[in-house]
Design a protein around this motif. Structure first.
Motif, mmCIF file in Angstrom:
data_model
loop_
_atom_site.group_PDB
_atom_site.id
_atom_site.type_symbol
_atom_site.label_atom_id
_atom_site.label_comp_id
_atom_site.label_asym_id
_atom_site.label_seq_id
_atom_site.Cartn_x
_atom_site.Cartn_y
_atom_site.Cartn_z
ATOM 1 N N ASP A 16 -16.766 -7.352 -2.163
ATOM 2 C CA ASP A 16 -16.247 -8.208 -0.916
ATOM 3 C C ASP A 16 -14.645 -8.272 -0.750
ATOM 4 O OD1 ASP A 16 -18.423 -10.072 -0.979
ATOM 5 O OD2 ASP A 16 -18.602 -9.931 -3.115
ATOM 6 N N SER A 17 -14.746 -8.945 0.411
ATOM 7 C CA SER A 17 -12.992 -8.088 0.640
ATOM 8 C C SER A 17 -12.371 -10.136 1.276
ATOM 9 C CB SER A 17 -12.612 -8.021 2.636
ATOM 10 O OG SER A 17 -13.575 -6.371 2.102
ATOM 11 N N ILE A 18 -10.769 -10.410 0.500
ATOM 12 C CA ILE A 18 -10.315 -10.885 0.195
ATOM 13 C C ILE A 18 -9.119 -10.971 1.892
ATOM 14 C CG2 ILE A 18 -8.951 -12.937 0.218
ATOM 15 C CD1 ILE A 18 -11.106 -10.991 -2.786
ATOM 16 N N ILE A 19 -9.254 -11.304 2.810
ATOM 17 C CA ILE A 19 -8.613 -10.753 3.457
ATOM 18 C C ILE A 19 -8.072 -11.924 4.803
ATOM 19 C CG2 ILE A 19 -8.572 -10.173 6.731
ATOM 20 C CD1 ILE A 19 -11.128 -8.907 5.460
ATOM 21 N N PHE A 20 -6.041 -11.711 3.772
ATOM 22 C CA PHE A 20 -4.770 -12.534 4.424
ATOM 23 C C PHE A 20 -4.506 -12.505 5.571
ATOM 24 C CE2 PHE A 20 -4.450 -12.536 -0.696
ATOM 25 C CZ PHE A 20 -5.264 -13.842 -0.577
ATOM 26 N N GLY A 21 -3.772 -13.322 6.347
ATOM 27 C CA GLY A 21 -3.073 -13.691 7.865
ATOM 28 C C GLY A 21 -1.683 -14.395 7.670
ATOM 29 N N PHE A 22 -1.582 -14.064 8.489
ATOM 30 C CA PHE A 22 0.085 -15.759 8.118
ATOM 31 C C PHE A 22 -0.100 -16.014 9.857
ATOM 32 C CE2 PHE A 22 4.460 -15.842 8.683
ATOM 33 C CZ PHE A 22 4.377 -17.394 7.965
ATOM 34 N N LEU A 43 -16.537 -15.066 2.123
ATOM 35 C CA LEU A 43 -15.616 -13.749 2.350
ATOM 36 C C LEU A 43 -16.783 -12.905 2.912
ATOM 37 C CD1 LEU A 43 -14.276 -13.495 -1.451
ATOM 38 C CD2 LEU A 43 -12.751 -14.084 1.278
ATOM 39 N N MET A 44 -16.015 -11.686 3.751
ATOM 40 C CA MET A 44 -16.784 -10.953 3.952
ATOM 41 C C MET A 44 -16.777 -10.265 3.180
ATOM 42 S SD MET A 44 -18.432 -9.337 6.994
ATOM 43 C CE MET A 44 -18.502 -7.767 7.704
ATOM 44 N N GLY A 45 -18.118 -9.466 3.085
ATOM 45 C CA GLY A 45 -19.304 -8.150 2.045
ATOM 46 C C GLY A 45 -19.761 -7.569 2.765
ATOM 47 N N GLY A 46 -20.325 -6.188 2.102
ATOM 48 C CA GLY A 46 -21.393 -5.405 2.339
ATOM 49 C C GLY A 46 -21.438 -4.597 1.160
ATOM 50 N N TRP A 47 -22.532 -3.504 1.214
ATOM 51 C CA TRP A 47 -22.827 -3.120 0.420
ATOM 52 C C TRP A 47 -22.399 -1.619 -0.115
ATOM 53 C CZ3 TRP A 47 -25.851 -6.840 -2.949
ATOM 54 C CH2 TRP A 47 -26.857 -7.131 -2.022
ATOM 55 N N ARG A 49 -22.489 2.238 -0.040
ATOM 56 C CA ARG A 49 -23.740 2.820 0.733
ATOM 57 C C ARG A 49 -23.436 4.217 -0.194
ATOM 58 N NH1 ARG A 49 -22.036 3.039 6.846
ATOM 59 N NH2 ARG A 49 -23.373 0.664 7.605
ATOM 60 N N PRO A 50 -25.206 5.387 -0.276
ATOM 61 C CA PRO A 50 -24.943 5.865 -1.129
ATOM 62 C C PRO A 50 -23.898 7.145 -1.021
ATOM 63 C CG PRO A 50 -27.500 5.683 -0.825
ATOM 64 C CD PRO A 50 -25.862 4.942 0.570
ATOM 65 N N ASP A 51 -23.445 7.259 0.555
ATOM 66 C CA ASP A 51 -22.980 8.589 0.559
ATOM 67 C C ASP A 51 -21.074 8.487 0.608
ATOM 68 O OD1 ASP A 51 -22.512 7.121 2.702
ATOM 69 O OD2 ASP A 51 -22.238 8.670 3.883
ATOM 70 N N GLU A 52 -20.884 6.719 0.589
ATOM 71 C CA GLU A 52 -19.523 6.654 -0.226
ATOM 72 C C GLU A 52 -18.496 5.980 -1.353
ATOM 73 O OE1 GLU A 52 -19.117 3.021 4.117
ATOM 74 O OE2 GLU A 52 -19.841 2.766 1.772
ATOM 75 N N GLY A 53 -17.028 6.447 -1.291
ATOM 76 C CA GLY A 53 -16.745 5.910 -2.478
ATOM 77 C C GLY A 53 -15.778 4.884 -2.449
ATOM 78 N N LEU A 54 -15.536 3.449 -3.651
ATOM 79 C CA LEU A 54 -15.205 1.992 -3.278
ATOM 80 C C LEU A 54 -14.257 2.014 -2.236
ATOM 81 C CD1 LEU A 54 -15.283 1.260 -6.828
ATOM 82 C CD2 LEU A 54 -17.141 0.876 -5.629
ATOM 83 N N GLU A 55 -13.145 2.624 -2.327
ATOM 84 C CA GLU A 55 -12.072 2.545 -1.109
ATOM 85 C C GLU A 55 -12.622 2.620 0.360
ATOM 86 O OE1 GLU A 55 -8.699 1.441 -2.005
ATOM 87 O OE2 GLU A 55 -9.127 2.075 -4.200
ATOM 88 N N GLN A 56 -13.611 3.782 0.801
ATOM 89 C CA GLN A 56 -13.250 4.244 1.638
ATOM 90 C C GLN A 56 -15.251 3.011 1.786
ATOM 91 O OE1 GLN A 56 -16.376 7.990 1.428
ATOM 92 N NE2 GLN A 56 -16.538 8.025 4.396
ATOM 93 N N ALA A 57 -16.036 2.577 1.528
ATOM 94 C CA ALA A 57 -16.545 1.274 1.337
ATOM 95 C C ALA A 57 -15.727 -0.087 1.726
ATOM 96 C CB ALA A 57 -17.688 0.983 0.135
ATOM 97 N N ALA A 58 -14.502 0.538 1.048
ATOM 98 C CA ALA A 58 -14.020 -1.309 2.087
ATOM 99 C C ALA A 58 -13.202 -1.484 2.476
ATOM 100 C CB ALA A 58 -13.124 -1.644 0.212
ATOM 101 N N ALA A 59 -12.728 -0.308 2.896
ATOM 102 C CA ALA A 59 -12.581 0.388 4.725
ATOM 103 C C ALA A 59 -13.351 0.323 5.683
ATOM 104 C CB ALA A 59 -10.831 1.802 4.625
ATOM 105 N N ARG A 60 -14.398 0.569 5.285
ATOM 106 C CA ARG A 60 -14.708 0.150 6.786
ATOM 107 C C ARG A 60 -15.564 -1.475 6.848
ATOM 108 N NH1 ARG A 60 -20.767 -0.930 5.381
ATOM 109 N NH2 ARG A 60 -20.623 -0.298 3.491
ATOM 110 N N ILE A 61 -15.593 -1.753 5.555
ATOM 111 C CA ILE A 61 -16.248 -3.007 6.010
ATOM 112 C C ILE A 61 -15.523 -4.169 6.335
ATOM 113 C CG2 ILE A 61 -16.547 -5.734 4.505
ATOM 114 C CD1 ILE A 61 -18.421 -3.712 2.722
ATOM 115 N N ALA A 94 -14.325 -6.649 -5.561
ATOM 116 C CA ALA A 94 -13.053 -7.768 -4.703
ATOM 117 C C ALA A 94 -12.384 -6.774 -4.637
ATOM 118 C CB ALA A 94 -13.011 -8.733 -4.768
ATOM 119 N N TYR A 95 -11.974 -6.589 -3.130
ATOM 120 C CA TYR A 95 -10.797 -6.340 -2.749
ATOM 121 C C TYR A 95 -9.650 -7.213 -1.821
ATOM 122 C CZ TYR A 95 -11.945 -1.436 -3.451
ATOM 123 O OH TYR A 95 -12.310 -0.038 -3.876
#
Length: 233
Positions: A16-22, A43-47, A49-61, A94-95
């Motif tokens: 799940d992504s907590i996206i802050f803006g100003f 929040l924006m979220g996603g699952w 994937r089998p071929d992803e690391g956590l950081e990679q998945a968070a950036a994709r979402i 959460a990121y």
């Protein structure tokens, strides 16, 4: 050895992504609409994937929602209450991220029916997403007091009053103008430009830019941007 794995119950892993803006006045978080009629927000979220690391998945979402890359992204916390998702046992990592709303506005599609909400006027959120946002705000306040990450929320050039407005919004307080300016300029992170912002005062305020070389060098340093005494802590 294999039996020890096969006998375990598998669980879903979400991000799940907590996206802050100003927006120049208020600190906001980006939420997406869940359901056409009930207008539930989350929040924006996603699952994962089998071929992803956590950081990679968070950036994709994050990219899927905003179209942005190379933005500030930090792992916040893992939420694993067995009943947090009433449908199926789901663990969420959460990121939180910091984006420039102007950049977001030019790249977003309407697919997710996303809206910006002030962090001080949030709707009721899905599951434990409210807890996620609350924790992310606390982390952002801590990091912004000790590190220069607040600069990630500003345009390429900005004035000291604009920077102060950002910190006022993050901490929901009113910092002293002179003390704030002196503290920020003492970090030597800002480059003063010849250009002034017109129309907001008779004299105008000079624009500044971040010295990116210095910024990258001290991103993880403790600068004590906002002393505890100024926060009432």
């Amino acid at each position: 050895m294999l039996d020890q794995y096969t006998q375990q119950q598998p669980y879903l892993l979400a991000l799940d992504s907590i996206i802050f803006g100003f927006d120049g006045e208020m600190l906001k978080v980006l939420l997406v609409k869940r359901g056409v009629e009930e207008r539930t927000w989350s929040l924006m979220g996603g699952w994962l994937r089998p071929d992803e690391g956590l950081e990679q998945a968070a950036a994709r979402i994050l990219f899927d929602l905003t179209g942005l890359t190379n933005v500030y992204l930090e792992q916040l916390y893992t939420f694993g209450d067995p009943y947090r998702d009433p449908i199926i046992r789901t663990i969420s990592v959460a990121y939180f991220s910091l984006v420039r709303i102007a950049d977001y506005e030019t790249k977003i599609s309407g697919e997710f029916q996303a809206c910006w909400f002030s962090i001080y006027d949030l709707p009721t959120l899905l599951f434990d997403h409210g807890d996620m946002v609350e924790l992310a705000i606390k982390r952002l306040r801590y990091k912004a007091a000790q590190h220069p990450i607040g600069l990630e929320l500003l345009p390429d050039k900005f004035t000291i009053p604009q920077l102060k407005k950002l910190y006022d919004a993050v901490y929901n307080t009113e910092f002293d103008k002179r003390n704030f300016s002196r503290k920020i300029l003492s970090t030597n992170l800002l480059i003063k430009l010849d250009e002034k912002q017109k129309g907001f005062s008779r004299r105008g305020a000079f624009f500044y830019q971040v010295d990116r070389v210095k910024y990258q060098a001290i991103t993880n340093s403790f600068l004590n941007f906002i002393p505890n005494s100024e926060l009432g802590l």
